[in-house]
Design a protein around this motif. Structure first.
Motif, PDB file in Angstrom:
ATOM      1  N   UNK A 197       0.821  -1.216   0.000  1.00 50.22           N
ATOM      2  CA  UNK A 197       0.000   0.000   0.000  1.00 50.22           C
ATOM      3  C   UNK A 197       0.855   1.265   0.000  1.00 50.22           C
ATOM      4  N   UNK A 198       1.909   1.270  -0.763  1.00 49.93           N
ATOM      5  CA  UNK A 198       2.862   2.373  -0.709  1.00 49.93           C
ATOM      6  C   UNK A 198       2.311   3.677  -1.232  1.00 49.93           C
ATOM      7  N   UNK A 199       1.213   3.646  -1.950  1.00 50.54           N
ATOM      8  CA  UNK A 199       0.643   4.895  -2.450  1.00 50.54           C
ATOM      9  C   UNK A 199      -0.296   5.544  -1.436  1.00 50.54           C
ATOM     10  N   UNK A 200      -0.513   4.877  -0.302  1.00 52.64           N
ATOM     11  CA  UNK A 200      -1.381   5.424   0.735  1.00 52.64           C
ATOM     12  C   UNK A 200      -0.534   6.102   1.803  1.00 52.64           C
ATOM     13  N   UNK A 201      -0.800   7.354   2.061  1.00 47.22           N
ATOM     14  CA  UNK A 201       0.060   8.109   2.993  1.00 47.22           C
ATOM     15  C   UNK A 201      -0.013   7.566   4.408  1.00 47.22           C
ATOM     16  N   UNK A 202      -1.109   6.871   4.740  1.00 53.52           N
ATOM     17  CA  UNK A 202      -1.222   6.315   6.089  1.00 53.52           C
ATOM     18  C   UNK A 202      -0.281   5.130   6.286  1.00 53.52           C
ATOM     19  N   UNK A 203       0.352   4.649   5.208  1.00 55.05           N
ATOM     20  CA  UNK A 203       1.265   3.517   5.313  1.00 55.05           C
ATOM     21  C   UNK A 203       2.622   3.901   5.873  1.00 55.05           C
ATOM     22  N   UNK A 204       2.889   5.200   5.979  1.00 56.13           N
ATOM     23  CA  UNK A 204       4.249   5.646   6.281  1.00 56.13           C
ATOM     24  C   UNK A 204       4.473   5.827   7.768  1.00 56.13           C
TER      25      UNK A 204
END
Length: 125
Positions: free
Chosen positions: A105-112
């Motif tokens: 899910x690297x395009x989701x900012x909540x993944x960071x």
């Protein structure tokens, strides 16, 4: 604890190329499964994922920015770079470097999991 620090010019003219640097400490950018992204936030708008370079050097970009964006790295310097060409005033934003412990899910900012403080970039003549 991974720490990220963005740096680059604060002001860029339209049509020019933006170059930003993300210096990483507390961990290696080649650590298995880590993903290193650039994310931006225009004034008054939400966070926008721009692209990523994985621990193995693979890169992926947002389709809307793919033609203008390039992400690279220097393993020896433990640094990730962003280049964006043909800048427009609407590219004005705070630009963040961020790291995720997995490429899911690297395009989701909540993944960071880790974020730099961000650097303001203004595109204006």
């Amino acid at each position: 604890q991974v720490q990220l620090q963005e740096s680059g010019p604060g002001l860029v003219k339209p049509s020019q190329t933006l170059s930003l640097t993300c210096t990483v400490s507390g961990g290696s950018i080649t650590t298995n499964y880590y993903a290193w992204s650039w994310i931006r936030q225009p004034p008054g708008k939400g966070l926008e994922w721009m692209g990523v370079i994985d621990y193995d050097g693979s890169t992926y970009y947002s389709p809307s920015l793919n033609s203008r964006t390039s992400i690279s790295r220097d393993n020896a310097k433990n640094t990730v770079y962003l280049q964006m060409n043909s800048l427009k005033p609407e590219d004005t934003a705070v630009y963040y470097c961020a790291a995720a412990q997995t490429r899911l899910h690297i395009s989701l900012v909540i993944s960071y999991d880790y974020w730099g403080q961000g650097t303001q970039v203004t595109v204006s003549s």
